[in-house]
Design a protein around this motif. Structure first.
Motif, PDB file in Angstrom:
ATOM      1  N   ILE A 173     -16.348  24.518  32.269  1.00 12.98           N
ATOM      2  CA  ILE A 173     -14.996  25.033  32.446  1.00 12.98           C
ATOM      3  C   ILE A 173     -14.417  25.343  31.073  1.00 12.98           C
ATOM      4  O   ILE A 173     -14.453  24.506  30.177  1.00 12.98           O
ATOM      5  CB  ILE A 173     -14.097  24.004  33.154  1.00 12.98           C
ATOM      6  N   ARG A 174     -13.911  26.543  30.923  1.00 14.01           N
ATOM      7  CA  ARG A 174     -13.260  26.919  29.668  1.00 14.01           C
ATOM      8  C   ARG A 174     -11.788  26.535  29.725  1.00 14.01           C
ATOM      9  O   ARG A 174     -11.300  25.837  28.857  1.00 14.01           O
ATOM     10  CB  ARG A 174     -13.427  28.429  29.458  1.00 14.01           C
ATOM     11  N   VAL A 175     -11.092  27.012  30.767  1.00 13.89           N
ATOM     12  CA  VAL A 175      -9.678  26.658  30.935  1.00 13.89           C
ATOM     13  C   VAL A 175      -9.325  26.558  32.409  1.00 13.89           C
ATOM     14  O   VAL A 175      -9.946  27.189  33.264  1.00 13.89           O
ATOM     15  CB  VAL A 175      -8.709  27.700  30.302  1.00 13.89           C
ATOM     16  N   SER A 176      -8.318  25.760  32.671  1.00 13.51           N
ATOM     17  CA  SER A 176      -7.708  25.641  33.992  1.00 13.51           C
ATOM     18  C   SER A 176      -6.300  26.206  33.893  1.00 13.51           C
ATOM     19  O   SER A 176      -5.569  25.890  32.944  1.00 13.51           O
ATOM     20  CB  SER A 176      -7.661  24.169  34.402  1.00 13.51           C
ATOM     21  N   THR A 177      -5.952  27.050  34.860  1.00 14.34           N
ATOM     22  CA  THR A 177      -4.660  27.739  34.773  1.00 14.34           C
ATOM     23  C   THR A 177      -3.968  27.815  36.133  1.00 14.34           C
ATOM     24  O   THR A 177      -4.591  27.590  37.175  1.00 14.34           O
ATOM     25  CB  THR A 177      -4.838  29.195  34.274  1.00 14.34           C
ATOM     26  N   LEU A 178      -2.707  28.161  36.073  1.00  9.75           N
ATOM     27  CA  LEU A 178      -1.923  28.508  37.256  1.00  9.75           C
ATOM     28  C   LEU A 178      -1.693  30.018  37.190  1.00  9.75           C
ATOM     29  O   LEU A 178      -1.344  30.544  36.121  1.00  9.75           O
ATOM     30  CB  LEU A 178      -0.579  27.777  37.223  1.00  9.75           C
ATOM     31  N   CYS A 179      -1.909  30.695  38.312  1.00 14.49           N
ATOM     32  CA  CYS A 179      -1.750  32.152  38.347  1.00 14.49           C
ATOM     33  C   CYS A 179      -0.699  32.515  39.391  1.00 14.49           C
ATOM     34  O   CYS A 179      -0.851  32.178  40.568  1.00 14.49           O
ATOM     35  CB  CYS A 179      -3.092  32.807  38.685  1.00 14.49           C
ATOM     36  N   GLU A 180       0.370  33.177  38.937  1.00 13.79           N
ATOM     37  CA  GLU A 180       1.453  33.564  39.841  1.00 13.79           C
ATOM     38  C   GLU A 180       1.581  35.082  39.842  1.00 13.79           C
ATOM     39  O   GLU A 180       1.855  35.681  38.804  1.00 13.79           O
ATOM     40  CB  GLU A 180       2.762  32.902  39.388  1.00 13.79           C
ATOM     41  N   ASP A 181       1.346  35.655  41.007  1.00 17.86           N
ATOM     42  CA  ASP A 181       1.296  37.116  41.139  1.00 17.86           C
ATOM     43  C   ASP A 181       2.376  37.645  42.060  1.00 17.86           C
ATOM     44  O   ASP A 181       2.700  37.023  43.077  1.00 17.86           O
ATOM     45  CB  ASP A 181      -0.044  37.541  41.787  1.00 17.86           C
ATOM     46  N   VAL A 191      -1.155  14.739  31.208  1.00 16.37           N
ATOM     47  CA  VAL A 191      -2.331  15.367  31.814  1.00 16.37           C
ATOM     48  C   VAL A 191      -1.918  16.141  33.058  1.00 16.37           C
ATOM     49  O   VAL A 191      -1.205  15.615  33.922  1.00 16.37           O
ATOM     50  CB  VAL A 191      -3.390  14.301  32.201  1.00 16.37           C
ATOM     51  N   GLN A 192      -2.336  17.409  33.130  1.00 12.76           N
ATOM     52  CA  GLN A 192      -2.103  18.231  34.324  1.00 12.76           C
ATOM     53  C   GLN A 192      -3.299  18.086  35.262  1.00 12.76           C
ATOM     54  O   GLN A 192      -4.430  18.370  34.876  1.00 12.76           O
ATOM     55  CB  GLN A 192      -1.919  19.693  33.942  1.00 12.76           C
ATOM     56  N   PRO A 216      -5.754  17.613  29.620  1.00 18.15           N
ATOM     57  CA  PRO A 216      -4.753  16.984  28.750  1.00 18.15           C
ATOM     58  C   PRO A 216      -4.040  18.055  27.928  1.00 18.15           C
ATOM     59  O   PRO A 216      -4.643  19.082  27.587  1.00 18.15           O
ATOM     60  CB  PRO A 216      -5.580  16.057  27.849  1.00 18.15           C
ATOM     61  N   ARG A 217      -2.778  17.816  27.642  1.00 18.42           N
ATOM     62  CA  ARG A 217      -2.011  18.773  26.831  1.00 18.42           C
ATOM     63  C   ARG A 217      -2.731  19.005  25.503  1.00 18.42           C
ATOM     64  O   ARG A 217      -3.066  18.048  24.807  1.00 18.42           O
ATOM     65  CB  ARG A 217      -0.607  18.219  26.579  1.00 18.42           C
ATOM     66  N   GLY A 218      -3.013  20.270  25.204  1.00 19.30           N
ATOM     67  CA  GLY A 218      -3.710  20.599  23.964  1.00 19.30           C
ATOM     68  C   GLY A 218      -5.199  20.293  23.995  1.00 19.30           C
ATOM     69  O   GLY A 218      -5.879  20.440  22.971  1.00 19.30           O
ATOM     70  N   GLY A 219      -5.706  19.919  25.170  1.00 22.01           N
ATOM     71  CA  GLY A 219      -7.101  19.487  25.246  1.00 22.01           C
ATOM     72  C   GLY A 219      -7.957  20.315  26.182  1.00 22.01           C
ATOM     73  O   GLY A 219      -7.595  21.432  26.582  1.00 22.01           O
ATOM     74  N   GLN A 220      -9.082  19.772  26.545  1.00 21.64           N
ATOM     75  CA  GLN A 220     -10.117  20.483  27.277  1.00 21.64           C
ATOM     76  C   GLN A 220     -10.073  20.139  28.770  1.00 21.64           C
ATOM     77  O   GLN A 220     -10.101  18.969  29.140  1.00 21.64           O
ATOM     78  CB  GLN A 220     -11.484  20.075  26.701  1.00 21.64           C
ATOM     79  N   ALA A 221     -10.052  21.175  29.618  1.00 25.21           N
ATOM     80  CA  ALA A 221     -10.126  20.971  31.061  1.00 25.21           C
ATOM     81  C   ALA A 221     -11.508  20.449  31.438  1.00 25.21           C
ATOM     82  O   ALA A 221     -12.511  20.878  30.868  1.00 25.21           O
ATOM     83  CB  ALA A 221      -9.864  22.288  31.793  1.00 25.21           C
ATOM     84  N   ALA A 222     -11.550  19.540  32.410  1.00 29.36           N
ATOM     85  CA  ALA A 222     -12.828  18.990  32.858  1.00 29.36           C
ATOM     86  C   ALA A 222     -12.702  18.468  34.274  1.00 29.36           C
ATOM     87  O   ALA A 222     -11.603  18.138  34.731  1.00 29.36           O
ATOM     88  CB  ALA A 222     -13.276  17.867  31.926  1.00 29.36           C
ATOM     89  N   ILE A 223     -13.833  18.422  34.948  1.00 30.48           N
ATOM     90  CA  ILE A 223     -13.861  17.818  36.280  1.00 30.48           C
ATOM     91  C   ILE A 223     -13.715  16.308  36.119  1.00 30.48           C
ATOM     92  O   ILE A 223     -14.440  15.689  35.336  1.00 30.48           O
ATOM     93  CB  ILE A 223     -15.182  18.128  37.006  1.00 30.48           C
ATOM     94  N   ARG A 224     -12.775  15.739  36.848  1.00 29.73           N
ATOM     95  CA  ARG A 224     -12.608  14.289  36.829  1.00 29.73           C
ATOM     96  C   ARG A 224     -13.513  13.662  37.901  1.00 29.73           C
ATOM     97  O   ARG A 224     -14.288  12.774  37.604  1.00 29.73           O
ATOM     98  CB  ARG A 224     -11.130  13.952  37.102  1.00 29.73           C
ATOM     99  N   VAL A 225     -13.373  14.118  39.143  1.00 25.07           N
ATOM    100  CA  VAL A 225     -14.231  13.616  40.224  1.00 25.07           C
ATOM    101  C   VAL A 225     -14.525  14.714  41.230  1.00 25.07           C
ATOM    102  O   VAL A 225     -13.744  15.650  41.390  1.00 25.07           O
ATOM    103  CB  VAL A 225     -13.585  12.443  41.014  1.00 25.07           C
ATOM    104  N   SER A 226     -15.655  14.555  41.881  1.00 25.43           N
ATOM    105  CA  SER A 226     -16.060  15.396  43.009  1.00 25.43           C
ATOM    106  C   SER A 226     -16.049  14.518  44.253  1.00 25.43           C
ATOM    107  O   SER A 226     -16.567  13.402  44.227  1.00 25.43           O
ATOM    108  CB  SER A 226     -17.469  15.941  42.755  1.00 25.43           C
ATOM    109  N   THR A 227     -15.437  15.039  45.313  1.00 23.55           N
ATOM    110  CA  THR A 227     -15.273  14.224  46.516  1.00 23.55           C
ATOM    111  C   THR A 227     -15.529  15.038  47.789  1.00 23.55           C
ATOM    112  O   THR A 227     -15.549  16.267  47.766  1.00 23.55           O
ATOM    113  CB  THR A 227     -13.831  13.675  46.616  1.00 23.55           C
TER     114      THR A 227
END
Lengths: 147, 147, 147
Positions: free
Chosen positions: C117-125, A79-80, A110-121
């Motif tokens: 959220i559709r995707v989460s990414t890293l952007c390097e410019d 998981v990223q 998760p690798r190959g999966g859907q990005a989502a908010i885990r927690v808001s703080t």
């Protein structure tokens, strides 16, 4: 920067930029799994307190150990994590310190999966400038779900 | 700051920092339920228009009443709101005014529950500086789902 | 700006503000479907590489074609996209260039539906200043789910 020397104190715009840049660098280090470098963004006696933890982590060694454990668990799960800090409010404190209050989201993919908010703080920091850069002297993270 | 005095006008970096800091403080007040203080971030005759509302709220009293009602409903439900503003674009306007266009997310977390995006919006502001701080003179919030 | 002329180089606060303002304007153009104007925020020989694409788009014409296709697809589906860039870290590069590393989220809202959220990414410019404004010379977008 020493704020005892008034002339050397940064203006509001410079201070705000420094805090934003510090947060970006700090969180990228953590999310890249560079725990040892990340831990150096806290003071030697820095404190990381969170309402999700029974006790604060006090000192760089304890902070490093906690972060290393979490980082390994995420890596093992494939998981990223991405820590997003935003809505940063900066208030000058005494001497070479500032108080920063911001929101923090953890976004997980998760690798190959859907990005989502885990927690808001809510993240409340006391930052200190050691002459070279800002460091976290005290951080309090309050998870919105546990309030 | 008075922009009648050209020399006193802030540069682009200072202006951008002021707007970011203003937004952070303004939204933290609202999300903390400090409605009366939040309402003071609008001008006395400020307007809050939204495509989710049948009519704009005009004047601080109307803006305060609408926000107080929403704040009480969230408190009763045990839900923590967080307003995130980002991708802020600032354009200097006439005299002591600026136009700011940004994105705004509302993130909600029920007590003991899962944080999630409630709505994604576009926020278009005309801000005016009253000599002490920036204030919202006119805000237009456009919810992406209602367009 | 030419950084060969040291005196003309912006300070860290000005540089950071310029990059933030540039990103806000750039992404608002794309999300507003103003593809031709958006493409002008890349250099004529700019490169847009992504781990979601088999090959980089090289040059403004290729970048424009790819963005126009995606924009039409979203419009046809009635989905509003919002590109959020955050946690921006800016490092001065050689001459009139800077390296910027940030996080980027794509938030989508179907008409009448739920934002997510559709995707989460890293952007390097790698950004270059052409005397008038910043432009993207090279962009690498890494989707977290495809790593």
């Amino acid at each position: 920067m020493t704020v005892t020397d008034e002339a050397a104190a940064p203006g509001a715009a410079a201070l705000y930029q420094q805090v934003q840049q510090f947060y970006a660098r700090q969180m990228q280090l953590l999310d890249d799994g560079r725990v040892a470098e990340w831990a150096l963004t806290f003071t030697e006696d820095g404190v990381f307190a969170a309402n999700a933890h029974p006790e604060p982590a006090a000192g760089r060694a304890a902070i490093t150990a906690a972060a290393a454990k979490a980082t390994e668990e995420y890596a093992a799960k494939g998981v990223q994590r991405r820590h997003w800090l935003g809505m940063v409010s900066v208030e000058p404190g005494t001497r070479n310190r500032v108080n920063a209050r911001c929101y923090a989201l953890v976004i997980e993919t998760p690798r190959g999966g859907q990005a989502a908010i885990r927690v808001s703080t809510l993240c409340e920091d006391r930052l200190v400038h050691d002459g070279a850069d800002w460091l976290v002297e005290h951080r309090q993270v309050t998870r919105d779900d546990l309030v």
